[in-house]
Design a protein around this motif. Structure first.
Motif, PDB file in Angstrom:
ATOM      1  N   LYS A 255       0.826  -1.201   0.000  1.00  0.00           N
ATOM      2  CA  LYS A 255       0.000   0.000   0.000  1.00  0.00           C
ATOM      3  C   LYS A 255       0.867   1.261   0.000  1.00  0.00           C
ATOM      4  O   LYS A 255       0.597   2.220  -0.748  1.00  0.00           O
TER       5      LYS A 255
ATOM      6  N   ILE B  93       2.435   1.872  -3.512  1.00  0.00           N
ATOM      7  CA  ILE B  93       1.463   2.335  -4.511  1.00  0.00           C
ATOM      8  C   ILE B  93       1.028   3.765  -4.223  1.00  0.00           C
ATOM      9  O   ILE B  93       0.923   4.597  -5.133  1.00  0.00           O
ATOM     10  N   ARG B  94       0.782   4.088  -2.963  1.00  0.00           N
ATOM     11  CA  ARG B  94       0.367   5.458  -2.614  1.00  0.00           C
ATOM     12  C   ARG B  94       1.455   6.454  -2.955  1.00  0.00           C
ATOM     13  O   ARG B  94       1.173   7.554  -3.446  1.00  0.00           O
ATOM     14  N   SER B  95       2.711   6.083  -2.696  1.00  0.00           N
ATOM     15  CA  SER B  95       3.812   7.007  -2.953  1.00  0.00           C
ATOM     16  C   SER B  95       4.029   7.250  -4.443  1.00  0.00           C
ATOM     17  O   SER B  95       4.459   8.335  -4.848  1.00  0.00           O
ATOM     18  N   THR B  96       3.752   6.244  -5.241  1.00  0.00           N
ATOM     19  CA  THR B  96       4.011   6.374  -6.683  1.00  0.00           C
ATOM     20  C   THR B  96       2.821   6.878  -7.474  1.00  0.00           C
ATOM     21  O   THR B  96       2.984   7.403  -8.583  1.00  0.00           O
ATOM     22  N   THR B  97       1.593   6.749  -6.926  1.00  0.00           N
ATOM     23  CA  THR B  97       0.389   7.153  -7.665  1.00  0.00           C
ATOM     24  C   THR B  97      -0.378   8.289  -7.011  1.00  0.00           C
ATOM     25  O   THR B  97      -1.282   8.859  -7.626  1.00  0.00           O
ATOM     26  N   ASN B  98      -0.017   8.621  -5.751  1.00  0.00           N
ATOM     27  CA  ASN B  98      -0.735   9.639  -4.979  1.00  0.00           C
ATOM     28  C   ASN B  98      -2.221   9.302  -4.816  1.00  0.00           C
ATOM     29  O   ASN B  98      -3.054  10.192  -4.658  1.00  0.00           O
ATOM     30  N   GLN B  99      -2.543   8.022  -4.861  1.00  0.00           N
ATOM     31  CA  GLN B  99      -3.921   7.581  -4.681  1.00  0.00           C
ATOM     32  C   GLN B  99      -4.110   7.022  -3.271  1.00  0.00           C
ATOM     33  O   GLN B  99      -3.288   6.246  -2.787  1.00  0.00           O
TER      34      GLN B  99
END
Length: 319
Positions: A216, A219-225
């Protein structure tokens, strides 16, 4: 002791305290104290822990003696001990000791006891030693609720088996890459990774949760989602991943794609009719161990095939 209790056998499982392990290593309490205090630690904490644990074990043995024959068993002897079908098992925690005992049981009920609630937390330790006089009679009369726990099982093609209450790890003893072939539901991959974790519902808040947290974060760090990735959310339509869920999950740690290896089959559900098959390609130091205990392992070297699935029996925890 009443007549019904005469035929009851109670196995009381205990472990060595930190102090006892230090004395084994350094021969005397004085030498253990010198070693700890030289490092700047508080040796009195080791002594107090040992005293409280010893008193808890003695108190439990005295209470249990009123209900049947009591046999005190050290943790290291559990793997080779033959539990009787009618035995009752009481474990003086921590959580890890409960998990590492449960996988050697079949139908026997297990009571998890917290010896020092001010020191230890434990989801598998709902009782104190003073609760035993209330709990044990209900267990004997089968009036106490029992929670079923799904276990994982690794079976090798030479017939050896290993059970896991929280999880199984498949990989190398060292930090070098593990090589193997992975197969699930007809999909097959050659992989190189730092190992595979297979988690039960009981273990979903441990190693499995940490793997999901890492994924998680990446993914958050690379997509800002912002999204939810947790054991509870994975099976939201099935109301989560629980202790008795009839499936397991596997995750591949740090898979490395190359000309000869892939990294697509890295996460999935293992069900009764959908086992995970792994064929080792590791010439040495390949292992499968369970519940974080590296000394409790199967050798898993080149050519050996492991079938990972649900155990034929469930664990039974008194709640």
């Amino acid at each position: 002791m009443n007549d019904g209790a005469l035929h009851q056998k109670v196995i009381l499982i205990k472990r060595k305290t930190r102090l006892e392990e230090l004395v084994v290593r350094y021969n005397t309490i004085q030498q253990a104290q010198f070693y700890i205090e030289r490092l700047g630690a508080d040796f009195r904490d080791y002594v107090e822990e040992d005293e409280r644990y010893s008193k808890a074990v003695a108190y439990a043995a005295a209470e249990l003696n009123a209900y049947g024959r009591v046999q005190v068993l050290d943790r290291e002897h559990v793997p080779n001990f033959i539990f009787g079908k009618q035995d009752m098992v009481v474990v003086i925690g921590q959580d890890g000791l409960v998990a590492n005992t449960l996988k050697y049981l079949r139908e026997q009920p297990l009571i998890g006891v917290n010896p020092d609630p001010l020191r230890w937390d434990g989801v598998l330790l709902p009782f104190t030693v003073k609760d035993l006089k209330m709990i044990v009679p209900d267990v004997i009369r089968r009036r106490r609720p029992i929670k079923e726990v799904t276990l994982a099982k690794a079976e090798l093609n030479d017939g050896q088996c290993l059970y896991g209450v929280n999880d199984l790890f498949v990989g190398r003893k060292t930090h070098v890459s593990a090589r193997y072939q992975l197969e699930l539901s007809g999909r097959m991959e050659q992989q190189s990774s730092s190992g595979i974790i297979v988690s039960t519902g009981l273990g979903s808040t441990g190693w499995f949760k940490s793997v999901l947290a890492g994924a998680k974060g990446i993914i958050r760090s690379t997509t800002n989602q912002n999204f939810t990735l947790s054991p509870e959310a994975i099976n939201s339509s099935e109301e989560g991943f629980h202790w008795n869920s009839p499936y397991l999950y596997f995750t591949v740690r740090e898979p490395f794609p190359s000309q000869t290896t892939d990294a697509e089959l890295v996460f999935g559900k293992i069900e009764e009719r959908r086992p995970l098959r792994i064929t080792s390609q590791m010439p040495e130091n390949g292992v499968i161990f369970s519940d974080g205990v590296e000394s409790d392992f199967l050798e898993f070297n080149s050519g050996v095939e492991a079938t990972i699935g649900l155990a034929e029996n469930k664990g039974h925890l008194v709640i």
